[in-house]
Design a protein around this motif. Sequence first.
Motif, PDB file in Angstrom:
ATOM      1  N   ALA A   1     -18.232  -2.442  -4.137  1.00 14.71           N
ATOM      2  CA  ALA A   1     -17.226  -3.331  -3.555  1.00 14.71           C
ATOM      3  C   ALA A   1     -16.800  -2.905  -2.162  1.00 14.71           C
ATOM      4  O   ALA A   1     -16.284  -3.716  -1.391  1.00 14.71           O
ATOM      5  CB  ALA A   1     -16.006  -3.394  -4.482  1.00 14.71           C
ATOM      6  N   ARG A   2     -16.999  -1.622  -1.813  1.00 16.32           N
ATOM      7  CA  ARG A   2     -16.593  -1.169  -0.482  1.00 16.32           C
ATOM      8  C   ARG A   2     -17.379  -1.885   0.606  1.00 16.32           C
ATOM      9  O   ARG A   2     -16.878  -2.058   1.719  1.00 16.32           O
ATOM     10  CB  ARG A   2     -16.793   0.338  -0.354  1.00 16.32           C
ATOM     11  N   PHE A  43     -20.622   3.279   1.879  1.00 18.61           N
ATOM     12  CA  PHE A  43     -20.049   1.978   1.516  1.00 18.61           C
ATOM     13  C   PHE A  43     -20.810   1.471   0.295  1.00 18.61           C
ATOM     14  O   PHE A  43     -21.791   0.745   0.403  1.00 18.61           O
ATOM     15  CB  PHE A  43     -20.163   0.988   2.682  1.00 18.61           C
ATOM     16  N   SER A  72     -17.029  -8.945   6.429  1.00 21.74           N
ATOM     17  CA  SER A  72     -17.054  -7.732   5.625  1.00 21.74           C
ATOM     18  C   SER A  72     -17.938  -6.693   6.302  1.00 21.74           C
ATOM     19  O   SER A  72     -18.609  -6.970   7.302  1.00 21.74           O
ATOM     20  CB  SER A  72     -17.601  -8.039   4.231  1.00 21.74           C
ATOM     21  N   GLU A 110     -13.282   4.874   8.399  1.00 22.99           N
ATOM     22  CA  GLU A 110     -14.149   3.859   7.779  1.00 22.99           C
ATOM     23  C   GLU A 110     -14.684   2.899   8.836  1.00 22.99           C
ATOM     24  O   GLU A 110     -15.857   2.504   8.797  1.00 22.99           O
ATOM     25  CB  GLU A 110     -13.371   3.092   6.711  1.00 22.99           C
ATOM     26  N   THR A 129      -9.525  -4.423   7.563  1.00 23.70           N
ATOM     27  CA  THR A 129      -8.722  -3.608   6.646  1.00 23.70           C
ATOM     28  C   THR A 129      -9.173  -2.147   6.597  1.00 23.70           C
ATOM     29  O   THR A 129      -8.592  -1.360   5.850  1.00 23.70           O
ATOM     30  CB  THR A 129      -8.782  -4.184   5.223  1.00 23.70           C
ATOM     31  N   LEU A 130     -10.184  -1.785   7.382  1.00 23.43           N
ATOM     32  CA  LEU A 130     -10.732  -0.432   7.317  1.00 23.43           C
ATOM     33  C   LEU A 130      -9.830   0.569   8.029  1.00 23.43           C
ATOM     34  O   LEU A 130      -9.182   0.245   9.023  1.00 23.43           O
ATOM     35  CB  LEU A 130     -12.128  -0.401   7.961  1.00 23.43           C
ATOM     36  N   THR A 160       0.838  -1.191   0.000  1.00 23.79           N
ATOM     37  CA  THR A 160       0.000   0.000   0.000  1.00 23.79           C
ATOM     38  C   THR A 160       0.877   1.246   0.000  1.00 23.79           C
ATOM     39  O   THR A 160       1.661   1.467   0.924  1.00 23.79           O
ATOM     40  CB  THR A 160      -0.921   0.024   1.237  1.00 23.79           C
ATOM     41  N   ASP A 219     -18.005  -4.913   0.627  1.00 26.75           N
ATOM     42  CA  ASP A 219     -17.416  -6.258   0.778  1.00 26.75           C
ATOM     43  C   ASP A 219     -16.037  -6.211   1.424  1.00 26.75           C
ATOM     44  O   ASP A 219     -15.400  -7.252   1.601  1.00 26.75           O
ATOM     45  CB  ASP A 219     -17.309  -6.927  -0.597  1.00 26.75           C
ATOM     46  N   GLN A 220     -15.568  -5.037   1.778  1.00 22.91           N
ATOM     47  CA  GLN A 220     -14.249  -4.900   2.394  1.00 22.91           C
ATOM     48  C   GLN A 220     -14.257  -5.467   3.807  1.00 22.91           C
ATOM     49  O   GLN A 220     -15.193  -5.234   4.577  1.00 22.91           O
ATOM     50  CB  GLN A 220     -13.858  -3.417   2.430  1.00 22.91           C
TER      51      GLN A 220
END
Length: 535
Positions: free
Chosen positions: A444-445, A441, A415, A457, A452-453, A21, A447-448
């Motif tokens: 695809a957001r 959200f 998620s 978020e 990982t947020l 990242t 499904d995060q």
Amino acid sequence: MAQPTTSVLCTDLGFEWPDGTRVLDGFHLAVGPGRTGLIGLNGAGKSTLLRLIAGELTPAGGTVRVGGELGYLPQGLTLDTTLRVDEALGIRAAREALHAIESGDSDERHFDAVGEDWDVEERARATLDRLGLARLGLDRTTGELSGGEAVLLRLAALLLRRPDVLLLDEPTNNLDLAARERLYETVAGWSGVMLIVSHDRELLQHVDQIADLRDGAVTWYGGNFADYERAVAAQQESAERLVRAAEAEVQRQQRDLIDARTRQERSASYGKKRSICRHDPKIVSGKLKRQGQETAGRLQGLHTERLDEARQRLTNAEEAVRDDAEIRIDLPRTAVPAGRTVLSLDAVRLAYGGTVSLELRGPERIALVGRNGAGKSTLLRTIAGELRPLAGEIGTPVPLRHLPQRLDVLDDSLSVAGNVRAFAPAAGENAIRARLARFLFRGARADQLAATLSGGERFRAALAALLLADPPPQLLMLDEPTNNLDLASVRQLTQALAAYQGALIVASHDLPFLRGLGITRWLELDGGLRAVDPM
């Protein structure tokens, strides 16, 4: 913004985390004298930048140069509870040498340890007093300190060192109102170079300039946060006018292109009919047709080029408008009738605090304030059933939800959509995703994975899970909700709570945030609950 001298210089700086990242790429920053507030969205890289400047992280490329001694106050500070206060301040060796000299020991090592700092104890006590820590004896251990006091003690240690450059990362997190005021005074009186990462709007009123980190680059604004807000509002108003003008230009060019095509079709049809009527030879009519097509092509190309240019101007204008998206939700099922009892506490003795009584009716909005350690979090956890009271009765006749400081209501293995599904198992997939889209959200957001947020978020996801729960909460309790949220996230939280129609209890030291919630009662916890004037 031109700086008279540069105390911190980042040149072509790059950094990425081990998972690939990328946070900064070709980044440049020059910080000169004065107090600079560094702001930006969660995940923009503000704390990472401070850690790079402080040498805690190694850049993937570029250079960092600091002019003079540097002091750094990080987020999430923890102290070794076995340390003595003078050790935490970094003055124990000097004190012991000073005491040895005073007792008649003239060993040269003691003089070397003291150096020029003969008034170290007086300065240490004065600094502790200025930060509200006068009760701390220099020989005591730090084990009894609250989180906020640990931050202030670390700041005292930095002030005693008198660094040329001071970095502060969210310094008011976990500080009560009195401690915040002392920190504000310290910042306002700082005469060196200071770089502060903060979402605390009152703290940012004491800076000399704002550095807005956005999309991997810094934009400078002179003045404090109020000046910054006015400048950004003016910029956005101008940018939105340009968008409207560019949209109108695109529409005009589209009409011109359609009109040109219509005229050319009519002209071609008329020319063909005229050629037939005149009985023109095929070679003549073909030549006229080709000439007409070439003219039409040039005109259409010209109009298409103008349309493309107008569309590019629109794109450029739209990019100048900030996309700090707003939460737009409707929560009618959270509504509470005005006279309905929502919460009753009858002589409830807390496990780590005093004894409290309270009756809450209808959609009241309570601001719960008090010093660090007064028991605000304990009270909320007791109401939520997470802690048992030592005595007394608690009545909670409506559905309630509690969002703690740790945001541990989320399952990191699920998620965002999965977490909401766990709170509302009867809701359909489409309904869950439609509701999550209003919490920003989308697609695809949703499904995060929760693990990982980013901080902002994660808070949004936790708030969505609680507010979209089945049954929906008619009493919502939030514990220091703005800690670690960027300014855009605080605004989004305020918007979400504006749509909430139930009763609300918020424990917070963030006065501007509380004032924006439409608080109906201010209660201070100090052994018991007492009403206080709006702050």
